[in-house]
Design an enzyme around this catalytic site. Structure first.
Site, PDB file in Angstrom:
ATOM      1  N   CYS A 295      41.938  37.575  39.603  1.00  0.00           N
ATOM      2  CA  CYS A 295      41.271  38.713  39.924  1.00  0.00           C
ATOM      3  C   CYS A 295      39.940  38.662  39.893  1.00  0.00           C
ATOM      4  O   CYS A 295      39.401  38.137  38.779  1.00  0.00           O
ATOM      5  CB  CYS A 295      41.923  39.986  38.923  1.00  0.00           C
ATOM      6  SG  CYS A 295      41.226  41.514  39.249  1.00  0.00           S
TER       7      CYS A 295
ATOM      8  N   HIS B   6      37.585  40.819  39.262  1.00  0.00           N
ATOM      9  CA  HIS B   6      37.098  41.513  38.380  1.00  0.00           C
ATOM     10  C   HIS B   6      37.066  40.789  36.883  1.00  0.00           C
ATOM     11  O   HIS B   6      35.904  41.158  35.960  1.00  0.00           O
ATOM     12  CB  HIS B   6      37.814  42.794  37.696  1.00  0.00           C
ATOM     13  CG  HIS B   6      37.926  43.829  38.652  1.00  0.00           C
ATOM     14  ND1 HIS B   6      38.201  43.479  40.027  1.00  0.00           N
ATOM     15  CD2 HIS B   6      37.137  45.105  38.726  1.00  0.00           C
ATOM     16  CE1 HIS B   6      37.867  44.987  40.892  1.00  0.00           C
ATOM     17  NE2 HIS B   6      37.194  45.702  39.769  1.00  0.00           N
TER      18      HIS B   6
ATOM     19  N   CYS C  31      38.840  39.525  46.845  1.00  0.00           N
ATOM     20  CA  CYS C  31      39.792  40.211  46.254  1.00  0.00           C
ATOM     21  C   CYS C  31      40.795  39.597  46.186  1.00  0.00           C
ATOM     22  O   CYS C  31      41.325  39.118  47.306  1.00  0.00           O
ATOM     23  CB  CYS C  31      39.741  41.336  46.399  1.00  0.00           C
ATOM     24  SG  CYS C  31      41.044  42.568  45.974  1.00  0.00           S
TER      25      CYS C  31
ATOM     26  N   ASP D 260      35.691  43.991  48.510  1.00  0.00           N
ATOM     27  CA  ASP D 260      36.658  44.071  47.509  1.00  0.00           C
ATOM     28  C   ASP D 260      37.111  45.704  47.349  1.00  0.00           C
ATOM     29  O   ASP D 260      36.561  46.208  47.818  1.00  0.00           O
ATOM     30  CB  ASP D 260      35.757  43.553  46.178  1.00  0.00           C
ATOM     31  CG  ASP D 260      36.676  43.683  44.895  1.00  0.00           C
ATOM     32  OD1 ASP D 260      37.895  43.148  45.031  1.00  0.00           O
ATOM     33  OD2 ASP D 260      36.343  44.193  43.612  1.00  0.00           O
ATOM     34  N   SER D 261      38.093  45.638  46.510  1.00  0.00           N
ATOM     35  CA  SER D 261      38.544  47.105  46.007  1.00  0.00           C
ATOM     36  C   SER D 261      37.342  47.947  45.316  1.00  0.00           C
ATOM     37  O   SER D 261      37.252  49.239  45.282  1.00  0.00           O
ATOM     38  CB  SER D 261      39.670  47.074  45.203  1.00  0.00           C
ATOM     39  OG  SER D 261      39.683  46.104  44.084  1.00  0.00           O
TER      40      SER D 261
ATOM     41  N   GLU E 138      36.730  48.162  35.873  1.00  0.00           N
ATOM     42  CA  GLU E 138      35.825  49.093  36.671  1.00  0.00           C
ATOM     43  C   GLU E 138      35.326  50.514  35.914  1.00  0.00           C
ATOM     44  O   GLU E 138      34.164  50.751  36.332  1.00  0.00           O
ATOM     45  CB  GLU E 138      36.940  49.613  37.599  1.00  0.00           C
ATOM     46  CG  GLU E 138      36.471  50.060  38.841  1.00  0.00           C
ATOM     47  CD  GLU E 138      36.194  49.132  39.964  1.00  0.00           C
ATOM     48  OE1 GLU E 138      35.241  49.510  40.912  1.00  0.00           O
ATOM     49  OE2 GLU E 138      36.262  48.030  39.822  1.00  0.00           O
TER      50      GLU E 138
HETATM   51  N1  DGL Z   1      39.423  42.670  42.166  1.00  0.00           N
HETATM   52  C1  DGL Z   1      40.785  42.623  42.613  1.00  0.00           C
HETATM   53  C2  DGL Z   1      41.260  41.345  42.670  1.00  0.00           C
HETATM   54  O1  DGL Z   1      40.758  40.453  42.817  1.00  0.00           O
HETATM   55  C3  DGL Z   1      41.730  43.664  42.666  1.00  0.00           C
HETATM   56  C4  DGL Z   1      41.551  44.817  41.378  1.00  0.00           C
HETATM   57  C5  DGL Z   1      42.372  46.267  42.006  1.00  0.00           C
HETATM   58  O2  DGL Z   1      41.847  46.588  42.717  1.00  0.00           O
HETATM   59  O3  DGL Z   1      43.493  46.280  41.570  1.00  0.00           O
HETATM   60  O4  DGL Z   1      42.644  41.489  42.525  1.00  0.00           O
END
Ligand code: DGL
Length: 270
Positions: A189, A191, A76, A12-13, A157
């Site tokens: 997302c 997150h 992600c 993931d990011s 984050e």
């Molecule tokens: N967790 C990520 C997603 O599912 C990305 C969030 C990001 O890095 O902008 O999109």
């Protein structure tokens, strides 16, 4: 090494993908996970498709060539939207590559109670049109309402959730006119599971929330079973790599993954 005993690569990011990693760990307790959080480049959500594609390729090379993973999970949505077809075509026939978007689409369209669904995600995911395209192709009668919510991933984050800041930001986004009549909301997302309770509170539990963690874990399980890749024997400890070390990452990993993890710094772009 026997293929079944090789680890599963998850990336993931940043920390968001740990929600998916935790679900995989619960469902497939004998599998070793190698997690890569690209904290040096987070957020992906405002970057170009080309740049995200180049990050995803480098991380996948690391997971396959150096870590000898037997499968890759793109944990992600943004990277799935930007780089899944690239990675799938490149590794076709060698390792399974799983994205987080398709299992989510399946879960929503299989639910006949959902007639009108909201989609919240990063700018890049919404701009890719991938959810919109898949929903209209797979279930044309489903109404969908995409909304880019760019502050959310960075907010999480940075450790802002279940507090006044997150509730004000969520209030602003979720009060959007197009969400007045939804009966489902896709948390597109990885997150967002961290703010799922707050979202549920906002909608007074009247809107069904879909997040990718469990659906992706069960999709992975099916694929590993079909390819005879399930490890039922032993489990080496999971490893967690980050491309930049941040305190908020270390602090939040426990909340995202459910237990304390030891982070290892790995700069793939030196
Ligand atoms: N967790 C990520 C997603 O599912 C990305 C969030 C990001 O890095 O902008 O999109």
């Amino acid at each position: 090494m026997i293929k079944t005993q090789q680890p599963i690569g998850v990336f993931d990011s940043g920390i968001g993908g740990l929600t998916v990693a935790a679900a995989i760990s619960r469902l497939l307790p004998h599998e070793q996970l190698i997690y890569f959080g690209d904290t040096a480049h987070v957020p992906y959500g405002d970057k170009s498709v080309e740049l995200i594609g180049s990050y995803a390729e480098r991380i996948t090379e690391f997971l396959l060539d150096e870590q000898k993973c037997k499968a890759i999970v793109i944990a992600c949505n943004t990277a799935s939207a930007a780089a899944y077809s690239l990675l799938r075509d490149r590794y076709k026939g060698s390792v399974p590559v799983i994205n987080v978007i398709d299992p989510m689409i399946e879960a929503v369209i299989a639910d006949d109670d959902i007639k009108s669904v909201g989609i919240i995600a990063t700018k890049t995911t919404i701009a890719s049109g991938i959810y919109q395209e898949k929903f209209s192709r797979r279930k044309p009668q489903l109404l969908f309402h995409p909304l880019a919510t760019p502050l959310l991933a960075s907010m999480i984050e940075e450790g802002f959730y279940n507090d006044n800041i997150s509730s004000a930001v969520l209030e602003e986004y979720l009060s959007h006119e197009s969400f007045k009549s939804i009966d489902g909301l896709v948390l597109a997302c990885t997150h967002y599971p961290l703010i799922k309770k707050e979202i549920d509170y906002f909608f007074k539990s009247k809107v069904k929330l879909f997040d990718s963690a469990e659906v992706v874990a069960s999709k992975l399980k099916k694929i590993l079973e079909a390819e005879s890749l399930i490890n039922s024997e032993r489990k080496d400890p999971n490893r967690f790599y980050v491309s930049d070390f941040t305190q908020s990452f270390e602090h939040s990993t426990k909340i995202f993954f459910g237990k304390q993890v030891k982070l290892e710094l790995m700069n793939l772009w030196k």
